[in-house]
Motif scaffolding. Structure first.
Motif, mmCIF file in Angstrom:
data_model
loop_
_atom_site.group_PDB
_atom_site.id
_atom_site.type_symbol
_atom_site.label_atom_id
_atom_site.label_comp_id
_atom_site.label_asym_id
_atom_site.label_seq_id
_atom_site.Cartn_x
_atom_site.Cartn_y
_atom_site.Cartn_z
ATOM 1 N N ASP A 229 0.843 -1.187 0.000
ATOM 2 C CA ASP A 229 0.000 0.000 0.000
ATOM 3 C C ASP A 229 0.884 1.245 0.000
ATOM 4 N N GLU A 230 0.244 2.414 0.048
ATOM 5 C CA GLU A 230 0.993 3.668 -0.037
ATOM 6 C C GLU A 230 2.039 3.799 1.057
ATOM 7 N N GLU A 231 1.725 3.296 2.260
ATOM 8 C CA GLU A 231 2.680 3.433 3.350
ATOM 9 C C GLU A 231 3.926 2.580 3.149
ATOM 10 N N ASP A 232 3.806 1.489 2.426
ATOM 11 C CA ASP A 232 5.000 0.711 2.084
ATOM 12 C C ASP A 232 5.904 1.502 1.144
ATOM 13 N N TYR A 233 5.309 2.215 0.199
ATOM 14 C CA TYR A 233 6.120 3.027 -0.707
ATOM 15 C C TYR A 233 6.736 4.220 0.030
ATOM 16 N N ARG A 234 6.002 4.771 0.971
ATOM 17 C CA ARG A 234 6.572 5.846 1.790
ATOM 18 C C ARG A 234 7.758 5.310 2.598
ATOM 19 N N TRP A 235 7.591 4.119 3.145
ATOM 20 C CA TRP A 235 8.645 3.515 3.976
ATOM 21 C C TRP A 235 9.902 3.224 3.167
ATOM 22 N N VAL A 236 9.760 2.577 2.014
ATOM 23 C CA VAL A 236 10.953 2.220 1.236
ATOM 24 C C VAL A 236 11.628 3.470 0.690
ATOM 25 N N THR A 237 10.844 4.486 0.325
ATOM 26 C CA THR A 237 11.451 5.734 -0.131
ATOM 27 C C THR A 237 12.214 6.404 1.002
ATOM 28 N N SER A 238 11.676 6.373 2.210
ATOM 29 C CA SER A 238 12.375 6.947 3.359
ATOM 30 C C SER A 238 13.684 6.225 3.631
ATOM 31 N N MET A 239 13.667 4.897 3.500
ATOM 32 C CA MET A 239 14.889 4.134 3.721
ATOM 33 C C MET A 239 15.948 4.502 2.693
ATOM 34 N N LEU A 240 15.533 4.636 1.428
ATOM 35 C CA LEU A 240 16.489 4.999 0.386
ATOM 36 C C LEU A 240 16.960 6.447 0.560
ATOM 37 N N ALA A 241 16.078 7.326 1.006
ATOM 38 C CA ALA A 241 16.493 8.710 1.262
ATOM 39 C C ALA A 241 17.507 8.774 2.405
ATOM 40 N N ASP A 242 17.312 7.965 3.439
ATOM 41 C CA ASP A 242 18.292 7.898 4.535
ATOM 42 C C ASP A 242 19.644 7.420 4.015
ATOM 43 N N SER A 243 19.632 6.421 3.148
ATOM 44 C CA SER A 243 20.879 5.916 2.578
ATOM 45 C C SER A 243 21.551 6.975 1.703
ATOM 46 N N ALA A 244 20.744 7.726 0.978
ATOM 47 C CA ALA A 244 21.306 8.795 0.149
ATOM 48 C C ALA A 244 21.957 9.873 1.003
ATOM 49 N N ARG A 245 21.375 10.166 2.162
ATOM 50 C CA ARG A 245 21.999 11.132 3.059
ATOM 51 C C ARG A 245 23.344 10.631 3.564
ATOM 52 N N THR A 246 23.419 9.316 3.828
ATOM 53 C CA THR A 246 24.626 8.740 4.389
ATOM 54 C C THR A 246 25.742 8.609 3.367
ATOM 55 N N TYR A 247 25.410 8.169 2.174
ATOM 56 C CA TYR A 247 26.436 7.786 1.195
ATOM 57 C C TYR A 247 26.496 8.657 -0.052
ATOM 58 N N SER A 248 25.403 9.309 -0.416
ATOM 59 C CA SER A 248 25.277 9.842 -1.771
ATOM 60 C C SER A 248 25.016 11.347 -1.822
ATOM 61 N N GLU A 249 25.306 12.055 -0.736
ATOM 62 C CA GLU A 249 25.079 13.503 -0.692
ATOM 63 C C GLU A 249 23.645 13.855 -1.077
ATOM 64 N N ASN A 250 22.703 12.982 -0.679
ATOM 65 C CA ASN A 250 21.266 13.168 -0.907
ATOM 66 C C ASN A 250 20.857 13.051 -2.376
ATOM 67 N N ARG A 251 21.749 12.595 -3.229
ATOM 68 C CA ARG A 251 21.462 12.584 -4.669
ATOM 69 C C ARG A 251 20.623 11.360 -5.038
ATOM 70 N N ILE A 252 19.384 11.622 -5.480
ATOM 71 C CA ILE A 252 18.461 10.572 -5.905
ATOM 72 C C ILE A 252 17.803 10.988 -7.210
ATOM 73 N N VAL A 253 17.746 10.062 -8.152
ATOM 74 C CA VAL A 253 16.912 10.220 -9.341
ATOM 75 C C VAL A 253 15.962 9.030 -9.387
ATOM 76 N N SER A 254 14.669 9.326 -9.371
ATOM 77 C CA SER A 254 13.633 8.301 -9.402
ATOM 78 C C SER A 254 12.863 8.418 -10.708
ATOM 79 N N MET A 255 12.563 7.263 -11.311
ATOM 80 C CA MET A 255 11.835 7.247 -12.580
ATOM 81 C C MET A 255 10.656 6.296 -12.506
ATOM 82 N N LEU A 256 9.531 6.727 -13.007
ATOM 83 C CA LEU A 256 8.317 5.911 -12.982
ATOM 84 C C LEU A 256 8.483 4.668 -13.850
ATOM 85 N N GLU A 257 8.075 3.530 -13.293
ATOM 86 C CA GLU A 257 7.993 2.287 -14.061
ATOM 87 C C GLU A 257 6.523 1.880 -14.140
#
Length: 307
Positions: free
Chosen positions: A257-285
């Motif tokens: 559901d929507e909250e699962d997508y919110r959760w996984v996006t938050s996890m990836l955003a946390d990882s981007a803060r740690t390793y990637s200087e917050n750099r994320i590009v997301s593309m619709l599939e």
């Protein structure tokens, strides 16, 4: 936090027929919800640009584009395979979809946006090095990721794919490129039944049984994706954002559901803060129920925008 929203109305010109699930209404639904909630007004809205032939060849065989061009009909629809059809405007839309990823990478690396979401179609993650398939002509995320690797300071990237279908095309393109980590969660056994059993250190496949649901999805992500991110330490993170694992989607049976997508996006955003200087590009599939797709994208975008 500035989030770019990259799209183009001409992505709606690609039309595979009135009964095809990958339909123009998908993007209209996303835009309607983001505008109604006021989120769209906060975003850095950009028009997609066309990809070049040289950029397509970053991920695809030299003749891939030419073979597709030969199949474009002057009118009506031509099926490249049983699922994937071309109309006269399909490659125009596909060029804009792939070009949006290039634009997204450039805006993020130039500091004009912290992250970006490309609301485009046709999708891309099933397109292999030399094969269009599964509604996909060009592998948008792969082209963007290789473009990023050509830029100063980007030596390693990671692609995270939570579409309900395995991102076989992305795996095909990067299976022998250790600088690219590819993590994919997907229903199994299920379409496309390609590369789901591949063994590579940089490929993390997370197959799920039908009806697995949120708990299994989240456990897999935490136990498989997080250690892979920590080991790889990507300079930039890419997301193949497919929302067809939603319980209201007609295509599959993972029951998120929507909250699962919110959760996984938050996890990836946390990882981007740690390793990637917050750099994320997301593309619709994927995502084929327009309502659940739009609200899932809203949850995804709220995290990217820092809500």
């Amino acid at each position: 936090m500035t989030t770019a929203f990259i799209s183009h109305e001409d992505c709606g010109l690609h039309n595979m027929g009135p009964e095809h699930p990958e339909a123009p209404v998908r993007l209209l639904a996303i835009r309607k919800v983001l505008e109604k909630t006021g989120l769209m007004a906060e975003l850095d809205q950009q028009q997609s640009v066309h990809v070049t032939a040289q950029q397509i060849q970053l991920a695809h065989a030299e003749l891939h584009q030419k073979r597709l061009e030969m199949k474009v009909p002057k009118e009506g629809i031509f099926y490249a395979d049983e699922d994937t059809a071309l109309c006269p405007d399909s490659l125009h839309a596909a060029s804009l979809a792939a070009g949006s990823g290039i634009l997204a990478v450039n805006r993020v690396l130039e500091g004009k946006a912290q992250n970006a979401f490309c609301a485009v179609r046709p999708p891309g993650h099933h397109a292999e090095h030399n094969i269009p398939m599964g509604f996909c002509f060009y592998n948008n995320i792969a082209i963007a990721a290789i473009h990023a690797l050509q830029q100063p300071g980007i030596n390693r990237v990671a692609i995270f794919d939570f579409d309900v279908h395995h991102g076989n095309g992305t795996v095909d393109i990067f299976k022998d490129r250790p600088e690219v980590l590819v993590c994919s969660s997907f229903q199994h056994p299920f379409y496309p039944e390609r590369y789901s059993e591949i063994k590579r250190d940089n490929i993390v496949n997370c197959p799920m049984d039908a009806h697995s649901g949120s708990a299994v999805f989240r456990q897999l992500i935490e136990s498989r994706w997080l250690p892979a991110i920590q080991a790889h330490k990507p300079d930039m993170i890419f997301i193949s954002a497919g929302f067809d694992a939603h319980h209201e989607d007609p295509m599959a049976d993972i029951k998120l559901d929507e909250e699962d997508y919110r959760w996984v996006t938050s996890m990836l955003a946390d990882s981007a803060r740690t390793y990637s200087e917050n750099r994320i590009v997301s593309m619709l599939e994927g995502g084929y129920n327009p309502v659940s797709l739009a609200f899932s994208v809203q949850a995804h975008m709220e995290v990217l925008a820092g809500h």
